[in-house]
Design an enzyme around this catalytic site. Structure first.
Site: not given
Ligand code: GLA
Length: 382
Positions: A173, A127-128
């Site tokens: 996220d 989940s950048s």
């Protein structure tokens, strides 16, 4: 140089003045509950000590100037009054999409000068992008004195993904990046958006192993899974697969296309496993946790069909080290990316040694191993 100092000095060099404030939002790892979020189900992620950092200074006009340290120091400028999709610089769309969502509720925010840097490995299922969106929201909320809470921020981040970037993701996220808690995982009910925290048991390490399998066709496969789940829910005339029981599903097997049945089977069983995992964590019951994570992986492999042979191999060899003292499974959207293990700290060296001895020889790829800590989200207040 520590990351904060690096960011400050980059800001000073680029904008000829010091930043006003630094902001951070974490990436995440999901312990269990995969692809359940957009089925209104349950997930059990933790925020991690890798994330996106932003050095920022408010402007008194509507311009946003950005320097992206990790994208070869690329720069971008745009006006809050004219937000458009960029074909050339994909990373900019996370900022623009997020701000477009924020502007719908807060049209009068001011622009800012920003330096952005992240250390979540990109495209690996950690989940950048959600950490980027939440870091941007935290930055603009703080600079503009907006009372944004974590749930609202998460919904705005998701809106940016769904309506601007073009990924039909769920809420997990963004929500864990906003509201994660140090040393804890979070059980999130993705329908009511209520959540509770569960402590990561003492002595257990959060081990993330990046398979370095290049993920291809992720968005199209992801969106296809989502459509298959929606088709299954529609068959039952229910709002989401969350509302379908295992008994209802098995009774209808003959009337469902095999692939739709399999997809639904993963979601229905995964929801149950995720609720059971919360209880197992709370009871420090690693044996049950181990079994649930193993079943989750098999379900992703056989029914949801989102794993790869390399990932399956990593899960197998780490599982052999762990036995029932810990759990291991693929984490994230799938088709490559990372494996997560909840492992007794004393077994970590053996896990590393096993991966070193076997993974590259078998797959030709080198894995990266990260020992993570469960971290605070950007919007957590207590
Ligand atoms: C991606 C999405 C999430 C979730 C996971 C799978 O990370 O962004 O919303 O659906 O995949 O569990």
């Amino acid at each position: 140089m520590p990351r904060a100092n690096m960011l400050i000095s980059q800001f000073e060099q680029h904008f000829n003045c010091p930043p006003e404030q630094l902001f951070h939002a974490p990436g995440r790892v999901n312990l269990i509950g995969e692809h359940t979020d957009y089925n209104d189900g349950f997930v059990l992620p933790a925020a991690i000590n890798f994330g996106t950092d932003i050095a920022a200074k408010a402007r008194d006009d509507r311009t946003v100037n950005v320097l992206a340290v990790d994208c070869n120091n690329e720069q971008n400028s745009f006006s809050l009054d004219n937000i458009e999709f960029s074909q050339q610089q994909m990373w900019v769309n996370y900022i623009r999409g997020t701000l477009q969502a924020l502007l719908q509720s807060y049209p009068h925010i001011t622009g800012a000068d920003l330096v952005v840097s992240g250390n979540v490995p990109q495209g690996t299922g950690l989940s950048s992008s959600a950490s980027f969106e939440i870091a941007i929201l935290k930055t603009f909320a703080q600079l503009n004195n907006i009372p944004l809470d974590g749930v609202k921020a998460a919904l705005m981040g998701q809106q940016a993904e769904n309506n601007f970037v073009g990924c039909n993701c769920g809420i997990m996220d963004q929500l864990i990046s906003a509201l994660g808690k140090a040393e804890h995982a979070m059980l999130l009910d993705c329908r009511s958006l209520t959540y509770e925290y569960a402590a990561i048991p003492a002595g257990m390490a959060l081990v993330i192993v990046n398979s370095n399998v290049k993920r291809g066709l992720v968005d199209s496969e992801y969106n296809a899974r989502r459509e298959q789940c929606e088709a299954a829910a529609k068959h039952f005339n229910k709002p989401a697969l969350r509302d379908v029981t295992l008994a209802e599903l098995t009774a209808e097997q003959a009337n469902l296309a095999p692939v739709i049945y399999q997809r639904a089977m993963h979601i229905v069983t995964e929801n149950t496993r995720t609720e059971q995992a919360l209880i197992a964590l709370n009871n420090n019951d690693m044996q049950t946790m181990s079994q649930l994570m193993a079943q989750s992986h098999l379900s992703m492999k056989n029914d949801f069909e989102i794993t790869t042979t390399e990932i399956d191999f990593l899960v197998e060899i780490i599982g052999q080290v762990l036995g029932e003292q810990g759990g291991v499974r693929m984490t994230g959207g799938g088709f490559g990316g990372c494996v997560v293990a909840l492992a007794p700290e004393q077994l970590v060296p053996q896990i590393r040694a096993t991966i070193n001895a076997q993974y590259q020889a078998k797959t030709g790829l080198e894995a990266d191993v990260y020992i993570c800590l469960a971290a605070n989200g950007a919007f957590i207040t207590s």
